[in-house]
Design an enzyme around this catalytic site. Structure first.
Site, PDB file in Angstrom:
ATOM      1  N   GLN A 183     -27.458 -30.831   0.494  1.00 53.53           N
ATOM      2  CA  GLN A 183     -28.694 -31.586   0.871  1.00 53.53           C
ATOM      3  C   GLN A 183     -29.841 -31.418  -0.304  1.00 53.53           C
ATOM      4  O   GLN A 183     -30.562 -32.334  -0.426  1.00 53.53           O
ATOM      5  CB  GLN A 183     -29.187 -31.261   2.146  1.00 53.53           C
ATOM      6  CG  GLN A 183     -28.430 -31.888   3.591  1.00 53.53           C
ATOM      7  CD  GLN A 183     -28.975 -31.533   4.729  1.00 53.53           C
ATOM      8  OE1 GLN A 183     -30.151 -30.651   4.868  1.00 53.53           O
ATOM      9  NE2 GLN A 183     -28.450 -32.026   5.736  1.00 53.53           N
ATOM     10  N   ASP A 222     -29.402 -33.863  -2.707  1.00 56.01           N
ATOM     11  CA  ASP A 222     -28.982 -35.556  -2.301  1.00 56.01           C
ATOM     12  C   ASP A 222     -30.055 -36.442  -2.974  1.00 56.01           C
ATOM     13  O   ASP A 222     -31.004 -36.605  -2.391  1.00 56.01           O
ATOM     14  CB  ASP A 222     -28.918 -35.518  -1.035  1.00 56.01           C
ATOM     15  CG  ASP A 222     -28.492 -36.838  -0.529  1.00 56.01           C
ATOM     16  OD1 ASP A 222     -28.431 -37.734  -1.087  1.00 56.01           O
ATOM     17  OD2 ASP A 222     -28.227 -36.958   0.611  1.00 56.01           O
TER      18      ASP A 222
END
Length: 524
Positions: free
Chosen positions: A127, A130
């Site tokens: 994440q 990302d």
């Protein structure tokens, strides 16, 4: 190794892949940082700011591409830039490999490795890298700002001396990262916000942000989000028809529509048709975040703002993140910095391109003179499989009234039964107990009953402060103990002293706990 960032060559692109702060973090990993002169000016980062951060500023892109071992940029490389790649170099950028197969093959043939930031797998550990989510978050926020800039009224409702202003009604189609950002911004500005998504599991997220989720009267098996990396999947024709029918119903009431629906490697689905646009009020605004892939509204013109014959403004800009270049560059540079942290486990300035790592393997599209796209599915699922939740049936006013009456009757019956049984027991005890005992006993029973009624209906989260206060107040019994402490009986004195001691703990402890509870809600 040297990591360099060239100036973006795409027209209108203001972002930069390295900021002074990210450069400092990269230097701690052992890298030397380079940047082309003027690369960060459009994003608000001057060459002098880079020099203060220890970054070498080079004059030309050719010099940077030649001397840097790692090239970090934003936009996909052009063919001329691919030709500058040599064996052993590493390119990090958005690439869109499914659309740029020829460029990907050329990069692989050069012997360079390529990491596509748009291919970072959507798993929990990735994440922080990302970049798609980082940019989508900004695009969703900026979409609401652009809509407000073209909308002729307030977002929030107002009551003024000049009259009443109704709140704007905003519909967000697609509750992914961009959609949720748009929902949060819209509700914070005071608009009445509605949201729709084909994934039923996002309904709770939408409602938790203060928006209303639009449900369809259509039963379709819920998809398993873990199989699609959290993205939406194409819907059945029947579901699509029900969806369009719902949108046609909503169109006349919506002031602003923000569409964000995209499926990876596909054209954007048409969700807002021409007849829906014609049904909207003059002055309404549509912001199409899918314009780059054809648009969710087929009247959208890519990179332009148009006004229809009935006065509806349709915005098809594709550079929303670039319109907030400082913020976008900061987040994107942070994504790259986290990626470099994974690529440099020893923090010695030397990359370790570990193709066994799910994140690195998933994002790598060319390595060791081979095309490595598409990657194998990650070993870890993106998200847990979602179990469809049964939809609660809405109760009619008559049903709600009947339930309230039944609950009142049951509660009344229970209380009357308890009082009757209690009265009978006290009466039976009064037949054999002395009058002096019964006076104290009745007070004792009533205090228990009142205490029970007070405490039983209190929320669990309030039990601690409530008990603390009642402990302190109920310790009035210390007066009785103080009156008895001067008795001539040693036993009475001992019991009275113990009563004073224990009641004192109640008093001081109760107020101390109450004080600590209140301190939890103070700013300082």
């Amino acid at each position: 190794m040297k990591i360099g960032t060239p100036k973006e060559v795409e027209k209108g692109e203001a972002r930069v892949a390295m900021t002074p702060d990210s450069a400092r973090a990269l230097q701690k990993l052992g890298f030397e940082c380079m940047i082309q002169a003027g690369a960060g000016e459009a994003a608000g980062f001057t060459d002098s700011a880079y020099e203060e951060a220890g970054v070498s500023v080079v004059k030309t892109a050719d010099t940077l591409w030649k001397n840097a071992d790692i090239i970090a940029k934003v936009r996909p490389p052009r063919e001329a830039e691919i030709k500058k790649l040599t064996d052993g170099k590493l390119l990090i950028s958005f690439f869109w490999p499914a659309q740029n197969e020829e460029l990907m093959k050329q990069a692989a043939e050069s012997g360079a490795s390529v990491i596509a930031m748009d291919m970072v797998p959507r798993i929990s550990r990735a994440q922080k890298m990302d970049a798609l989510s980082s940019m989508a978050n900004i695009a969703g926020y900026r979409a609401v700002i652009e809509a407000g800039n073209n909308f002729g009224r307030f977002f929030t409702g107002q009551i003024t001396a000049a009259g009443k202003v109704p709140p704007a009604r905003v519909l967000v189609v697609g509750a992914g990262v961009a959609g949720l950002a748009a929902i949060g911004t819209s509700t914070s500005l005071g608009a009445v916000t509605y949201a729709f998504d084909v994934r039923p599991e996002v309904a709770e997220q939408v409602e938790s942000m203060g928006a209303e989720f639009v449900y369809l009267d259509f039963e379709e098996a819920a998809e398993d989000g873990s199989e699609s990396g959290g993205y939406a999947k194409p819907s059945s024709p029947e579901f699509r028809e029900a969806q369009l029918a719902k949108f046609r119903e909503l169109a006349p009431d919506m002031d602003i529509v923000i569409t964000t629906a995209l499926i990876p490697n596909r054209e954007a689905p048409e969700l807002w048709t021409e007849d829906m646009v014609k049904a909207m009020k003059p002055g309404s605004v549509i912001v199409d975040l899918a314009a780059e892939k054809g648009g969710n509204c087929k009247l959208t013109v890519m990179d332009e703002k148009i006004v229809t014959d009935n006065g509806v403004t349709i915005i098809g800009y594709t550079d929303f993140p670039s319109r907030m270049a400082t913020q976008s560059s900061t987040l994107y540079a942070t994504n790259i910095r986290h990626l470099m942290t994974d690529l440099t486990p020893e923090k010695d300035g030397e990359t370790n391109h570990n193709m066994e790592d799910d994140v690195i393997r998933g994002a790598t599209i060319a390595h060791a003179k081979e095309v490595t796209f598409p990657p194998p599915p990650p070993k870890v699922k993106a998200i847990a499989a979602q179990k469809p939740k049964p939809k609660e049936k809405q109760k009619t006013p008559e049903e709600k009234r009947a339930e309230e009456v039944a609950a009142f009757k049951a509660q009344t019956k229970q209380q009357v039964t308890l009082l009757t049984v209690g009265a009978v027991l006290i009466l039976a005890l009064g037949l054999i107990a002395p009058a002096s005992f019964m006076q104290h006993f009745i007070v004792f029973v009533l205090s228990i009953f009142v205490g029970f009624q007070v405490i039983w209906g209190v929320s669990h989260s309030l039990h601690t402060p409530l008990m603390a206060v009642t402990n302190a107040i109920s310790s009035i019994i210390i007066l009785g103990a103080l009156m008895q402490i001067g008795s001539s009986s040693f036993l009475v004195i001992l019991l009275a002293a113990l009563s004073v001691f224990m009641a004192g703990i109640n008093i001081f402890g109760g107020f101390l706990v109450t004080r600590r509870m209140l301190a939890m809600f103070q700013k300082s």
